[in-house]
Write an enzyme that holds these catalytic residues in place. Sequence first.
Site, PDB file in Angstrom:
ATOM      1  N   GLN A  14      19.702 -42.787  -1.447  1.00 54.58           N
ATOM      2  CA  GLN A  14      19.982 -41.366  -1.312  1.00 54.58           C
ATOM      3  C   GLN A  14      18.749 -40.543  -0.937  1.00 54.58           C
ATOM      4  O   GLN A  14      18.898 -39.418  -0.454  1.00 54.58           O
ATOM      5  CB  GLN A  14      20.587 -40.830  -2.614  1.00 54.58           C
ATOM      6  N   ARG A  71      13.855 -41.284 -13.641  1.00 52.77           N
ATOM      7  CA  ARG A  71      14.761 -42.399 -13.361  1.00 52.77           C
ATOM      8  C   ARG A  71      14.957 -42.487 -11.850  1.00 52.77           C
ATOM      9  O   ARG A  71      15.490 -41.572 -11.225  1.00 52.77           O
ATOM     10  CB  ARG A  71      16.102 -42.183 -14.062  1.00 52.77           C
ATOM     11  N   HIS A 109      21.449 -49.620  -7.635  1.00 52.63           N
ATOM     12  CA  HIS A 109      22.188 -48.370  -7.495  1.00 52.63           C
ATOM     13  C   HIS A 109      22.952 -48.416  -6.173  1.00 52.63           C
ATOM     14  O   HIS A 109      22.751 -47.596  -5.287  1.00 52.63           O
ATOM     15  CB  HIS A 109      21.236 -47.176  -7.558  1.00 52.63           C
ATOM     16  N   ASN A 153      23.569 -49.332 -12.164  1.00 49.71           N
ATOM     17  CA  ASN A 153      24.090 -47.976 -12.217  1.00 49.71           C
ATOM     18  C   ASN A 153      25.588 -47.982 -11.948  1.00 49.71           C
ATOM     19  O   ASN A 153      26.041 -48.483 -10.917  1.00 49.71           O
ATOM     20  CB  ASN A 153      23.422 -47.089 -11.161  1.00 49.71           C
ATOM     21  N   GLU A 154      26.360 -47.467 -12.880  1.00 47.55           N
ATOM     22  CA  GLU A 154      27.777 -47.170 -12.700  1.00 47.55           C
ATOM     23  C   GLU A 154      28.580 -48.320 -12.076  1.00 47.55           C
ATOM     24  O   GLU A 154      29.162 -48.166 -10.995  1.00 47.55           O
ATOM     25  CB  GLU A 154      27.950 -45.908 -11.854  1.00 47.55           C
ATOM     26  N   ASN A 275      26.301 -41.552 -17.773  1.00 47.06           N
ATOM     27  CA  ASN A 275      26.357 -40.495 -16.769  1.00 47.06           C
ATOM     28  C   ASN A 275      27.639 -39.711 -16.994  1.00 47.06           C
ATOM     29  O   ASN A 275      28.732 -40.289 -17.006  1.00 47.06           O
ATOM     30  CB  ASN A 275      26.365 -41.078 -15.354  1.00 47.06           C
ATOM     31  N   TYR A 277      29.911 -36.235 -15.843  1.00 44.44           N
ATOM     32  CA  TYR A 277      30.132 -35.104 -14.960  1.00 44.44           C
ATOM     33  C   TYR A 277      31.329 -34.255 -15.380  1.00 44.44           C
ATOM     34  O   TYR A 277      31.244 -33.030 -15.387  1.00 44.44           O
ATOM     35  CB  TYR A 277      30.287 -35.587 -13.513  1.00 44.44           C
ATOM     36  N   GLU A 336      22.461 -39.353 -16.162  1.00 48.51           N
ATOM     37  CA  GLU A 336      22.791 -38.413 -15.085  1.00 48.51           C
ATOM     38  C   GLU A 336      23.669 -37.320 -15.653  1.00 48.51           C
ATOM     39  O   GLU A 336      24.589 -37.586 -16.433  1.00 48.51           O
ATOM     40  CB  GLU A 336      23.562 -39.070 -13.931  1.00 48.51           C
ATOM     41  N   TRP A 377      20.540 -34.777 -12.926  1.00 47.84           N
ATOM     42  CA  TRP A 377      20.817 -35.228 -11.559  1.00 47.84           C
ATOM     43  C   TRP A 377      20.981 -33.981 -10.701  1.00 47.84           C
ATOM     44  O   TRP A 377      21.881 -33.203 -10.921  1.00 47.84           O
ATOM     45  CB  TRP A 377      22.090 -36.091 -11.510  1.00 47.84           C
ATOM     46  N   GLU A 384      24.572 -37.681  -0.274  1.00 52.50           N
ATOM     47  CA  GLU A 384      25.577 -37.807  -1.330  1.00 52.50           C
ATOM     48  C   GLU A 384      26.708 -38.741  -0.885  1.00 52.50           C
ATOM     49  O   GLU A 384      27.867 -38.372  -0.763  1.00 52.50           O
ATOM     50  CB  GLU A 384      26.105 -36.420  -1.723  1.00 52.50           C
ATOM     51  N   TRP A 385      26.314 -39.991  -0.589  1.00 51.78           N
ATOM     52  CA  TRP A 385      27.264 -41.069  -0.296  1.00 51.78           C
ATOM     53  C   TRP A 385      28.249 -40.652   0.804  1.00 51.78           C
ATOM     54  O   TRP A 385      27.825 -40.196   1.854  1.00 51.78           O
ATOM     55  CB  TRP A 385      27.938 -41.531  -1.581  1.00 51.78           C
TER      56      TRP A 385
END
Length: 422
Positions: A14, A71, A109, A153-154, A275, A277, A336, A377, A384-385
């Site tokens: 990213q 991180r 990630h 990650n995730e 993480n 959101y 995050e 984050w 952003e992907w």
Amino acid sequence: MHTFLWGTATASYQIEGAAHEDGRVPSIWDTFSHEPGRTRDGHTGDVACDHYHRWPEDVALMKELGVNAYRFSIAWPRVMGGPAGLDFYERLVDALLDAGITPTPTLFHWDLPQELQDRGGWLNRDTAHRFAGYAAQVAARLADRVSTWITLNEPFAHTIEGHALGVHAPGQALMLDSLPVAHHQLLAHGLAVPALRAAGAEQVWITQNCSPAWAATPADQAAADAYATLHNWLFNDPVLLGRYPDLSAFGVEPDFVRDGDLEIISAPIDGLGINYYNPTLLGSPTGDGLPFDLLEITGYPTTAFGWPVVPDGLRELLISFKDRYGTALPPVYITENGCSSDEPLDDQERVTFLEGHLAALDQARAEGVDVRGYFAWSLLDNFEWAEGYHQRFGLVHVDFETQRRTPKASYHWFRKYLEDRR
């Protein structure tokens, strides 16, 4: 007495750019983002924030911010490409330490080397063993200065977005046939834990993205429970309890699990990264084959991404982990938490977001959850992907044409917050 970690977070694909420099091999995100129609406006991470060249400026921004931890993620394709990759991360680690910032690297990630994807990627059990070897290689170089390591990650998001729905790399739409991807990532984590410790790692964590599952009505509780199983417990129960949750609501059995796998996956860890959101609202299924329907949460402010802003969901989530895992829950780190905003510099909605979530974090700690760190984050606006450069999560604004960095209102607010906490 432990030192609370206050940090920011980023990810290699990213922000780094330099996609073709110093031997770096292609990743699945290089492939995916260059396929027409995969990302918004065809954006790629070829240049991103050019952090590969501008990292001294970014470390200086963190030092000025006043964080004591950072991180970041290490790009497996950069390490696979030869010694220059690890040279880069060594320079970054040394600069962070000189600035009084604890380096907290994540080893995966989502930027799997394309070469491994060509051999089956995470559907291939061998990728877990390859990951353990990569972890050992990186730690052998850096563990004398890096004490804390995050394996993955995730894995939920990488499984669902990349392999079940196909909206992220590698773009596979396998639905429930993607479950081996989940297991092989967890196996990779478990295999990496002893490899990292053998190289001198003092702390090993895994980072999971988790969400409170809300039932739309009391009649929808079974749907909410099924979603919580998929999103939260499928990925945390094996690590913390050494077993998979009941998957009967999905009509599947984890027949990809071999004898001894769960013992490997549940190797003791020193921290759980979470993480957070937003929560997820669930209704009873309407026939698409899954035991729930995803519904829109109304009555709350939303981010530029359209995500509901529910600060107390963080407290709710942390309490649910304490209740479910009890003494099996290691210290928790919020690895995050943040929001996208369309406001270039005066991002007051992000300030409000941070205020609310940090208050919720304090409340969870007051209710007995052992939280030992918070990473906002993100440090920088970035790639952003699948959204390309359209969703800006940074405390620092990035002009992607000039690469000029400009701290936002949220950066200045967070700096004062950290000063006041000290």
